[in-house]
Design an enzyme around this catalytic site. Structure first.
Site, PDB file in Angstrom:
ATOM      1  N   ARG A  30     -12.977  45.913  34.319  1.00 11.91           N
ATOM      2  CA  ARG A  30     -12.548  47.199  34.870  1.00 11.91           C
ATOM      3  C   ARG A  30     -11.808  46.950  36.182  1.00 11.91           C
ATOM      4  NH1 ARG A  30     -15.021  50.611  31.637  1.00 11.91           N
ATOM      5  NH2 ARG A  30     -17.021  49.986  30.771  1.00 11.91           N
ATOM      6  N   ASP A  31     -10.704  47.665  36.372  1.00 17.95           N
ATOM      7  CA  ASP A  31      -9.944  47.565  37.615  1.00 17.95           C
ATOM      8  C   ASP A  31     -10.773  48.167  38.741  1.00 17.95           C
ATOM      9  OD1 ASP A  31      -7.929  48.193  39.759  1.00 17.95           O
ATOM     10  OD2 ASP A  31      -6.546  47.425  38.241  1.00 17.95           O
ATOM     11  N   GLU A  96       0.735  42.497  41.398  1.00 18.03           N
ATOM     12  CA  GLU A  96       0.017  42.278  42.655  1.00 18.03           C
ATOM     13  C   GLU A  96      -0.779  40.985  42.660  1.00 18.03           C
ATOM     14  OE1 GLU A  96      -2.254  45.765  43.630  1.00 18.03           O
ATOM     15  OE2 GLU A  96      -0.508  47.063  43.545  1.00 18.03           O
ATOM     16  N   VAL A  97      -1.260  40.562  41.497  1.00 16.55           N
ATOM     17  CA  VAL A  97      -2.013  39.308  41.392  1.00 16.55           C
ATOM     18  C   VAL A  97      -1.169  38.338  40.572  1.00 16.55           C
ATOM     19  CG1 VAL A  97      -4.129  38.209  40.549  1.00 16.55           C
ATOM     20  CG2 VAL A  97      -4.231  40.511  41.537  1.00 16.55           C
ATOM     21  N   HIS A 101      -1.530  39.351  33.420  1.00 19.25           N
ATOM     22  CA  HIS A 101      -2.561  40.290  32.987  1.00 19.25           C
ATOM     23  C   HIS A 101      -1.911  41.560  32.476  1.00 19.25           C
ATOM     24  CE1 HIS A 101      -1.823  41.279  37.240  1.00 19.25           C
ATOM     25  NE2 HIS A 101      -2.281  42.508  36.999  1.00 19.25           N
ATOM     26  N   MET A 102      -2.658  42.295  31.678  1.00 20.58           N
ATOM     27  CA  MET A 102      -2.186  43.547  31.108  1.00 20.58           C
ATOM     28  C   MET A 102      -3.128  44.665  31.540  1.00 20.58           C
ATOM     29  SD  MET A 102      -1.582  44.655  27.071  1.00 20.58           S
ATOM     30  CE  MET A 102      -2.162  43.093  26.578  1.00 20.58           C
ATOM     31  N   HIS A 103      -2.554  45.768  31.980  1.00 18.98           N
ATOM     32  CA  HIS A 103      -3.328  46.954  32.325  1.00 18.98           C
ATOM     33  C   HIS A 103      -3.480  47.822  31.078  1.00 18.98           C
ATOM     34  CE1 HIS A 103      -2.902  46.590  36.788  1.00 18.98           C
ATOM     35  NE2 HIS A 103      -1.852  45.867  36.407  1.00 18.98           N
TER      36      HIS A 103
END
Length: 116
Positions: A30-31, A96-97, A101-103
């Site tokens: 989880r973000d 940002e990182v 990665h995938m949101h």
């Protein structure tokens, strides 16, 4: 593993993460600053910064990310309602990182994406 990467540290347990799903190739957390009721991050276990860095034989990492996203949205119960998948690349793309990665955003009606 990149010892300076927050996602690599989460993967190995040096930093806690709220895990939704994990397999040999990916993990889903989880973000910590969610932009929707469901905001997950699908992250490959191997450290790579961008899609453009992947060699042809490494494209299976992308497939693994989509398989993990499919499982995560099933776990979260948003398959039928709908969701958005986003991969930001580079500074101008909003990454940002510096770890691919995938949101996954869902759990509410998301506005159409307009440019400009």
């Amino acid at each position: 593993m990149d010892t300076n990467c927050i996602f690599c540290k989460i993967n190995v347990g040096e930093i806690p993460g709220d895990f939704v799903y994990r397999d040999d190739d990916t993990f889903v957390i989880r973000d910590i600053v969610p932009k929707a009721p469901v905001h997950l991050l699908v992250i490959p276990t191997v450290h790579v910064e961008r899609v453009a860095e992947l060699a042809s034989e490494e494209m299976s990492i992308i497939a693994a990310m989509f398989r993990a996203a499919k499982e995560a949205v099933r776990i979260e119960g948003i398959v039928e309602r709908g969701y958005r998948l986003i991969v930001n690349q580079g500074e101008e793309g909003g990454q940002e990182v510096p770890h691919l990665h995938m949101h996954v955003l869902g759990g509410t009606h998301l506005r159409a994406m307009g440019l400009g």
